[in-house]
Scaffold this active site. Structure first.
Site, PDB file in Angstrom:
ATOM      1  N   ASP A 352       0.835  -1.194   0.000  1.00 44.91           N
ATOM      2  CA  ASP A 352       0.000   0.000   0.000  1.00 44.91           C
ATOM      3  C   ASP A 352       0.876   1.253   0.000  1.00 44.91           C
ATOM      4  O   ASP A 352       1.863   1.337   0.755  1.00 44.91           O
ATOM      5  CB  ASP A 352      -0.897  -0.023   1.246  1.00 44.91           C
ATOM      6  CG  ASP A 352      -1.765   1.196   1.370  1.00 44.91           C
ATOM      7  OD1 ASP A 352      -2.639   1.381   0.516  1.00 44.91           O
ATOM      8  OD2 ASP A 352      -1.563   1.969   2.328  1.00 44.91           O
ATOM      9  N   GLU A 388       1.656  -0.462  -5.000  1.00 40.21           N
ATOM     10  CA  GLU A 388       0.731   0.627  -5.314  1.00 40.21           C
ATOM     11  C   GLU A 388       1.640   1.835  -5.503  1.00 40.21           C
ATOM     12  O   GLU A 388       2.129   2.405  -4.514  1.00 40.21           O
ATOM     13  CB  GLU A 388      -0.273   0.869  -4.186  1.00 40.21           C
ATOM     14  CG  GLU A 388      -1.270   1.954  -4.527  1.00 40.21           C
ATOM     15  CD  GLU A 388      -2.214   2.281  -3.370  1.00 40.21           C
ATOM     16  OE1 GLU A 388      -3.372   2.632  -3.642  1.00 40.21           O
ATOM     17  OE2 GLU A 388      -1.792   2.197  -2.206  1.00 40.21           O
TER      18      GLU A 388
END
Length: 717
Positions: A352, A388
């Site tokens: 993330d 990401e």
């Protein structure tokens, strides 16, 4: 809470490994804190009585001790002493019970109370330290020893080019599944239940990407509104599986249950990828609670503002940023990754806001220590690594800029494909790159097409059904006056906002969903499906359901679109059976010897000729044919033999009116078999579906997949 400080013998123990480790007769405890002046180990008995033990030994800034007779199941925490000077970044307060960052299991919930905060809640955060004991309101670590029987576990080890990712929430997957026993719904055991595993297998996905399963807690601002953090991007423990997802309790049983889930998925040929949040923690900004790292060594774990060390540098939008530049923080991250691979048998990670991990000072650095350590690690470098590739800081959008070994969530793929099907006049130039693996992003540094994880939807945003049903987000239930969530979604509601009984609008929405899915699964790269999109799942227009732990987010298995499910199964099966659709090398556009002039990749205009320079820059062009020659595949099988496949023509028409296209003839093809069309609810065209080269009308907003036929092996009527 009753407490006592006991003068019991605490053996010196060892500074390594960090955490709590049982050796059969006792447990060694080790905690890193560079600035602490003293550390108390706090053990809790079954009645909640707290026993404090001062750790007398420090080695290389690690406080450690061994307690004979302490074993698995023991609940524990730490109280860390040191200066209270928030202006200098020092937030030590021994009245706060702190979770061991290396705890293998966590027990207990977080309860909203002023004692959670190290500063006095009725004053400034730089004011006096709060004197209240936080122990009754915070979770504790659990000493764990798990001898799970991994015998027979076989990692699927699916190649990237064969991978189809299914992003799924552990709880939301089965909370409403009628085939899963009620006691197992919403748990690791529920995800491993045959009723759900069979769905994954029938769908044809090869990997589940689990939304965060590291133990997390809810933010105070959500608790004040009577909501909770559902997605889980608020990590408290990087080594502990989230306790609430266990059907067997939280005394360490969650570790065994998680492992059983992984083993069951592996047995079905499905890899397990974890969405991990190493960029920030649940402790938030300067006003947030003191739960673990903030009270153990605030300046040692977090990036503090250089001008005001009472504040945090926030590249994550969540209040704080872990300081991966520091060796001890980087070591914790790597220890966690290795643990989940070696002990929990997971197959990869999706990072993330990965750009935040790559910031050496201010800019995102491709040569940062984070990349160096990951690349040289003999364990972590061998599993699937997905970034990401952005954060919320300046210069944080880094799609295409991660180094080899890494695949990336391709945000440009999502944006381009959405624009095309929403009717934006963007032409086909960028679409061509996205359909063929995004060579403009990933080729220059030696990466392959599978560096691109292609997606149209994800947990964050509209579901696929909502993408074609709503133009405006409907996030009022989140309690933020609809200010949260993305406002520019590159979507189209097909002419009516929200649900409708109009059969024409319903049919158009169904076709648009199929168009988006077909584009995704016929693109070179790694496709990612969002759980429930194959079933027609809706969130009622909420495009930021991070705090909706209810029917808004859970998959409704009683409202399944059977035709759509059949369509997706057909589409995934076609992809699996056609190597030309999942190539391991980028297309060259070169002529293939012995074929009479065909190319491995060619692009056709509606009139039948190959696209011209003017066509590539025509923003009004909404129709394109992508020809993929199966005789030009550039990778080999395991024995080194060239791979040869059927050839295909993907005919994509995003315009609102029918269009006549000229299907190319020799040498490209002697005829075509229509194997999939988005104009039909299940994708299966009526028979006969064989057409000759020449003019043919393509319906509005339709994708065709045509298999190329060649004489004498194929007959064309």
């Amino acid at each position: 809470m009753r407490t006592t400080s006991e003068d019991v013998e605490v053996w010196p123990g060892s500074p390594a490994p960090l955490g709590a480790h049982w050796d059969g007769t006792g447990t060694n405890f080790a905690l890193w804190s560079a600035g602490a002046t003293a550390v108390d180990l706090c053990l809790f008995d079954d009645g909640g009585f707290e026993h404090r033990h001062r750790l007398q030994e420090t080695t290389h800034q690690v406080w450690h001790g061994r307690l004979p007779g302490i074993g698995p199941g023991q609940r524990y925490g730490y109280r860390v002493h040191g200066p209270w000077d928030p202006g200098a970044g020092h937030r030590w307060n021994p009245e706060k019970l702190l979770l061991d960052p290396y705890a293998r299991a966590v027990d207990g919930d977080l309860s909203l109370h002023p004692a959670l905060f190290a500063y006095r809640a009725d004053g400034p955060d730089t004011g006096p330290a709060d004197p209240r004991d936080s122990a009754p309101y915070v979770p504790r670590g659990v000493v764990v020893h798990d001898s799970f029987p991994w015998d027979g576990d076989r990692r699927p080890a699916t190649s990237w080019s064969d991978t189809v990712v299914y992003e799924v929430h552990v709880k939301g997957a089965t909370m409403r599944h009628p085939g899963v026993p009620p006691a197992l719904r919403g748990t690791y055991a529920g995800l491993a239940h045959p009723a759900f595993v069979e769905h994954l297998v029938s769908l044809g996905v090869t990997a589940v990407e689990l939304l965060p399963v590291h133990h997390f807690v809810s933010e105070p601002h959500l608790l004040r509104r009577g909501l909770t953090n559902y997605w889980g991007y608020n990590t408290l423990g990087y080594f502990a599986p989230h306790a609430a997802y266990s059907s067997a309790g939280s005394g360490g049983a969650q570790v065994t249950e998680f492992k059983a889930m992984v083993k069951a998925l592996h047995a079905a040929g499905i890899e397990v990828v974890l969405d991990v949040v190493y960029n920030h923690t649940a402790e938030g900004d300067h006003t947030g609670p003191s739960l673990s790292l903030k009270g153990i060594d605030n300046p040692g774990y977090y990036r503090l503002n250089g001008e005001n060390r009472a504040r945090y540098t926030d590249y994550t939008g969540c209040g704080n940023t872990l300081d991966v530049r520091r060796p001890q923080v980087l070591a914790m991250l790597m220890d966690s990754l290795r643990y989940w691979v070696t002990e929990m048998h997971v197959d990869g990670f999706r990072f993330d806001l990965a750009a935040a991990l790559a910031r050496s000072f201010h800019d995102v650095d491709r040569l940062s220590a984070f990349f160096d350590v990951v690349h040289q690690d003999p364990v972590v470098s061998q599993v699937k690594l997905i970034a990401e590739p952005w954060d919320v800081g300046e210069g944080g959008y880094q799609v295409g800029n991660f180094p080899p070994l890494w695949t990336e969530w391709n945000g440009r793929y999502r944006d381009t494909v959405r624009d095309v099907w929403a009717g934006s006049h963007v032409g086909v130039r960028d679409l061509a790159y996205r359909l063929t693996g995004s060579s403009d992003l990933y080729r220059s540094d030696g990466r392959r097409p599978f560096a691109s994880v292609n997606f149209v939807t994800a947990h964050d945003g509209f579901t696929l059904t909502d993408l074609v049903t709503y133009e405006r987000k409907r996030n009022e239930a989140n309690g933020e006056d609809n200010r949260d969530g993305e406002s520019h979604n590159r979507n189209w509601n097909c002419g009516v906002e929200g649900p409708t009984d109009d059969p024409e609008v319903q049919a158009l929405r169904g076709r648009q969903v199929r168009n988006l899915l077909t584009t995704l699964l016929l693109s070179t790269g790694v496709p990612m499906l969002t759980a429930g999109d194959e079933l027609g799942r809706t969130q009622g227009g909420n495009n930021n359901a991070y705090c909706q732990d209810n029917e808004v987010s859970w998959i409704d298995w009683d409202a399944v679109d059977g035709d759509l499910l059949a369509f997706v199964r057909r589409l995934v099966r076609l992809r699996h059976d056609a190597p030309v659709l999942r190539q391991e090398a980028f297309f060259e556009g070169h002529e293939i010897p012995g074929t009479g002039g065909t190319r491995d990749l060619a692009w056709f205009a509606p009139g039948g000729g190959q696209l011209t320079t003017a066509d590539w820059f025509d923003t009004g062009l909404q129709t394109v044919g992508m020809y993929l020659d199966g005789r030009g595949i550039r990778h080999r099988d395991e024995r080194g033999r060239p791979v040869v496949d059927d050839s295909y023509l993907v005919q994509l028409h995003a315009g609102p009116e029918p269009v006549t296209v000229q299907l190319p003839g020799a040498p490209w093809s002697d005829g075509y078999e229509l194997v999939l069309s988005t104009e039909y609810p299940t994708g299966a065209p009526p028979r006969p579906a064989v057409v000759a080269p020449g003019p043919i009308e393509v319906p509005p907003r339709t994708v065709w997949l045509l298999r190329v036929l060649r004489r004498p092996h194929d007959q064309v009527s």
